[in-house]
Design an enzyme around this catalytic site. Sequence first.
Site, PDB file in Angstrom:
ATOM      1  N   ASP A 166      41.918  33.619  64.172  1.00  0.00           N
ATOM      2  CA  ASP A 166      42.964  33.476  65.184  1.00  0.00           C
ATOM      3  C   ASP A 166      43.217  31.991  65.434  1.00  0.00           C
ATOM      4  O   ASP A 166      42.380  31.133  65.119  1.00  0.00           O
ATOM      5  CB  ASP A 166      42.538  34.163  66.481  1.00  0.00           C
ATOM      6  CG  ASP A 166      43.710  34.361  67.432  1.00  0.00           C
ATOM      7  OD1 ASP A 166      44.863  34.276  66.978  1.00  0.00           O
ATOM      8  OD2 ASP A 166      43.476  34.586  68.629  1.00  0.00           O
ATOM      9  N   ILE A 169      45.786  27.348  71.412  1.00  0.00           N
ATOM     10  CA  ILE A 169      45.809  25.973  71.906  1.00  0.00           C
ATOM     11  C   ILE A 169      44.864  25.879  73.100  1.00  0.00           C
ATOM     12  O   ILE A 169      44.931  26.716  74.008  1.00  0.00           O
ATOM     13  CB  ILE A 169      47.227  25.553  72.316  1.00  0.00           C
ATOM     14  CG1 ILE A 169      48.167  25.614  71.108  1.00  0.00           C
ATOM     15  CG2 ILE A 169      47.228  24.143  72.910  1.00  0.00           C
ATOM     16  CD1 ILE A 169      49.620  25.328  71.449  1.00  0.00           C
ATOM     17  N   HIS A 170      44.001  24.873  73.098  1.00  0.00           N
ATOM     18  CA  HIS A 170      43.042  24.677  74.178  1.00  0.00           C
ATOM     19  C   HIS A 170      43.085  23.227  74.668  1.00  0.00           C
ATOM     20  O   HIS A 170      43.604  22.333  73.999  1.00  0.00           O
ATOM     21  CB  HIS A 170      41.628  25.014  73.707  1.00  0.00           C
ATOM     22  CG  HIS A 170      41.398  26.474  73.482  1.00  0.00           C
ATOM     23  ND1 HIS A 170      40.768  27.287  74.388  1.00  0.00           N
ATOM     24  CD2 HIS A 170      41.727  27.272  72.436  1.00  0.00           C
ATOM     25  CE1 HIS A 170      40.710  28.526  73.919  1.00  0.00           C
ATOM     26  NE2 HIS A 170      41.285  28.534  72.735  1.00  0.00           N
ATOM     27  N   ARG A 171      42.491  23.010  75.837  1.00  0.00           N
ATOM     28  CA  ARG A 171      42.362  21.671  76.404  1.00  0.00           C
ATOM     29  C   ARG A 171      41.203  20.966  75.716  1.00  0.00           C
ATOM     30  O   ARG A 171      40.043  21.353  75.872  1.00  0.00           O
ATOM     31  CB  ARG A 171      42.113  21.800  77.910  1.00  0.00           C
ATOM     32  CG  ARG A 171      42.258  20.519  78.692  1.00  0.00           C
ATOM     33  CD  ARG A 171      42.310  20.836  80.173  1.00  0.00           C
ATOM     34  NE  ARG A 171      41.005  20.951  80.801  1.00  0.00           N
ATOM     35  CZ  ARG A 171      40.793  21.490  81.997  1.00  0.00           C
ATOM     36  NH1 ARG A 171      41.808  21.974  82.684  1.00  0.00           N
ATOM     37  NH2 ARG A 171      39.583  21.548  82.509  1.00  0.00           N
ATOM     38  N   GLU A 234      47.919  35.128  65.237  1.00  0.00           N
ATOM     39  CA  GLU A 234      49.278  34.732  65.621  1.00  0.00           C
ATOM     40  C   GLU A 234      50.014  33.945  64.542  1.00  0.00           C
ATOM     41  O   GLU A 234      51.239  33.792  64.615  1.00  0.00           O
ATOM     42  CB  GLU A 234      49.246  33.928  66.925  1.00  0.00           C
ATOM     43  CG  GLU A 234      49.093  34.760  68.174  1.00  0.00           C
ATOM     44  CD  GLU A 234      47.658  35.143  68.470  1.00  0.00           C
ATOM     45  OE1 GLU A 234      47.416  35.845  69.468  1.00  0.00           O
ATOM     46  OE2 GLU A 234      46.761  34.758  67.699  1.00  0.00           O
ATOM     47  N   GLU A 290      48.055  19.936  84.468  1.00  0.00           N
ATOM     48  CA  GLU A 290      48.251  21.253  83.875  1.00  0.00           C
ATOM     49  C   GLU A 290      49.645  21.776  84.206  1.00  0.00           C
ATOM     50  O   GLU A 290      50.373  21.196  85.019  1.00  0.00           O
ATOM     51  CB  GLU A 290      47.181  22.223  84.379  1.00  0.00           C
ATOM     52  CG  GLU A 290      45.778  21.912  83.872  1.00  0.00           C
ATOM     53  CD  GLU A 290      45.559  22.323  82.415  1.00  0.00           C
ATOM     54  OE1 GLU A 290      46.526  22.784  81.772  1.00  0.00           O
ATOM     55  OE2 GLU A 290      44.425  22.173  81.922  1.00  0.00           O
TER      56      GLU A 290
END
Length: 492
Positions: A166, A169-171, A234, A290
């Site tokens: 998979d 998107i992450h921080r 995705e 954010e």
Amino acid sequence: MSKIKVNDLRSALELLETIPGQLIDTDVEVHPHAQLSGVYRHVGAGGTVMRPTKEGPAMIFNHVTGHEDARVAIGVLASRKRVGYLLDEAPDRLGHLLNDAVKNPIKPVVIDQKEAKCQEVVHYATDPDFDIRKLVPAPTNTEEDAGPYITLGMCYASDPETKVSDVTIHRLCLQSKDEISMYFVPGARHLGVFREKAEAAGKPLPISISIGVDPAIEIASCFEPPTTPLGFNELEIAGAIRKEPVQLTQCLTIDERCIANAEYVIEGELLPGVRVREDQNTNTGKAMPEFPGYTGPANPEIPIIKVKSVTHRKNPIMQTCIGPSEEHVSMAGIPTEASILLMVEKAMPGKLLNVYCASSGGGKYMAVLQFCKKIPSDEGRQRQAALLAFSAFSELKLVYLVDEDVDPFDINDVIWAMNTRMQGDSGIVCIPGVRCHPLDPSNDPSISSSIRDHGIACKTIFDCTVPFDQKHRFQRAKFMDVDPSLWVPDMF
């Protein structure tokens, strides 16, 4: 149809160059620490960024302090109209495009490493002068940020048990010369499940981070359950958007794959049982801005990626975004629109005409549903559609329901409908005590007695639709349908 085939960041920028007002660049040197984002805030950030800001062109900074061989692109997706150009679809049909893509996925393919542009230049972490902070020009959004952040890294990993893969998107915060912290919203991402399985087995999780890719991948990576359940990659949606598979290649230092035409790829491993304080280098108590428009708190204990290598194309282009900008609205909002369309269409075909996840909700908190009542028994179904929207996307907080004669993409038109077609005592439906999103500071027990835990909210429906039996009383003034370009050709 565009004559330029978009399949990576460079072809996307090439397309934007051909469209007036969609891309600018500057040769004036800019510092990546707060200054770069400070400039773009005025140029085209938009979204929930503190005013003054506006929607504007994407921008390339050709000279970034400390990074002689790299450029930085920002705002590539910070306009719905621009996303339409990049995905070759009308802006008001983007949700429908993604909905169709979900239904017709195309699996990615793996190409030989020799053909992979992302590996033209290689830097190994074992090199004595290796320092990811010098190799990757990741900016800070503000002077309070916990550090330089990779905001558009396509994180790719695989389930250690089932081997399904998979991308999300992450921080990602650069913590040292070879360490990156990675923030997981609880229960919101498939990679979190993969990491937990690997950690339970006491093993590291191989992970690649591809930066600067086809915008179709960036948009597709933001889909969430139930539209894309665990096991759904995705990248298959991105393939469907382009009508050809996304190309992956094998990483050099880990047993994982990466996006073959990315500008940068970071290869590493999520270490089991290792945590760091997110702001260990700044002690500000804050992470980064954010999507709701506030700076998120630094996490006291956050997983760490041990970097093994950095590869990139020749003369790479770093891609970044401002956390609360319109770019987030595009990436999070358009997949949410598709998810709502998919869910409601299954339950009541042909009733939901369109969905807009508005900028003021950051693409996550607020949706406008354009609903068509055709027969008397359709009355009440509009509220059922709102409930389905909440089911389709758990982080959704507010739903506005409007009729087919209201433009859901024009918030002034939506508010007009609220003013002239809704009464508060009957049109507002509150659903307290429902889990929503932890980054909304109002979702906290200190705000309301109905909230028992941080991240719980009162989900609300604003039914601004006309009762079916009253439609004859709410006819909008009808103007002559003409072609205005005959009189003012320069405007149309």
